[in-house]
Design a protein around this motif. Sequence first.
Motif, PDB file in Angstrom:
ATOM      1  N   LEU A  21      -8.292   3.179   2.767  1.00 11.44           N
ATOM      2  CA  LEU A  21      -6.943   3.395   2.214  1.00 11.44           C
ATOM      3  C   LEU A  21      -5.899   3.607   3.583  1.00 11.44           C
ATOM      4  O   LEU A  21      -6.259   4.007   4.683  1.00 11.44           O
ATOM      5  N   PRO A  22      -4.737   3.358   3.444  1.00 19.39           N
ATOM      6  CA  PRO A  22      -3.741   3.258   4.127  1.00 19.39           C
ATOM      7  C   PRO A  22      -3.390   4.735   4.618  1.00 19.39           C
ATOM      8  O   PRO A  22      -3.563   5.837   4.109  1.00 19.39           O
ATOM      9  N   GLY A  28       9.078   5.838   5.980  1.00 20.29           N
ATOM     10  CA  GLY A  28       9.264   5.743   5.083  1.00 20.29           C
ATOM     11  C   GLY A  28       8.673   6.993   4.093  1.00 20.29           C
ATOM     12  O   GLY A  28       8.647   8.238   4.511  1.00 20.29           O
ATOM     13  N   ARG A  29       8.397   6.911   2.781  1.00 17.85           N
ATOM     14  CA  ARG A  29       8.020   8.036   2.056  1.00 17.85           C
ATOM     15  C   ARG A  29       6.693   8.461   2.286  1.00 17.85           C
ATOM     16  O   ARG A  29       5.794   7.440   2.339  1.00 17.85           O
ATOM     17  N   PRO A  30       6.198   9.567   2.507  1.00 16.90           N
ATOM     18  CA  PRO A  30       4.855  10.031   2.704  1.00 16.90           C
ATOM     19  C   PRO A  30       3.954   9.670   1.241  1.00 16.90           C
ATOM     20  O   PRO A  30       4.415   9.686   0.309  1.00 16.90           O
ATOM     21  N   TYR A  31       2.792   9.416   1.443  1.00 14.08           N
ATOM     22  CA  TYR A  31       1.809   8.730   0.724  1.00 14.08           C
ATOM     23  C   TYR A  31       1.409   9.951  -0.271  1.00 14.08           C
ATOM     24  O   TYR A  31       1.294  11.144   0.127  1.00 14.08           O
TER      25      TYR A  31
END
Length: 50
Positions: A21-22, A28-31
């Motif tokens: 998983l990344p 950008g927006r945090p996961y």
Amino acid sequence: MSRRRRYELTDQQFERIEDALPEVDGRGRPYEDHREIVNGIFWVLRSGAP
């Protein structure tokens, strides 16, 4: 301890895919929590929800 539902991953199952998983890279927006997202995908697939 929360009760695991039938469509959710066990700890062992999640550990096996976690490295694929990344990671958060600061752009950008945090996961969101990956486990929650994967379990949601499984729920949609198994329940037939649109």
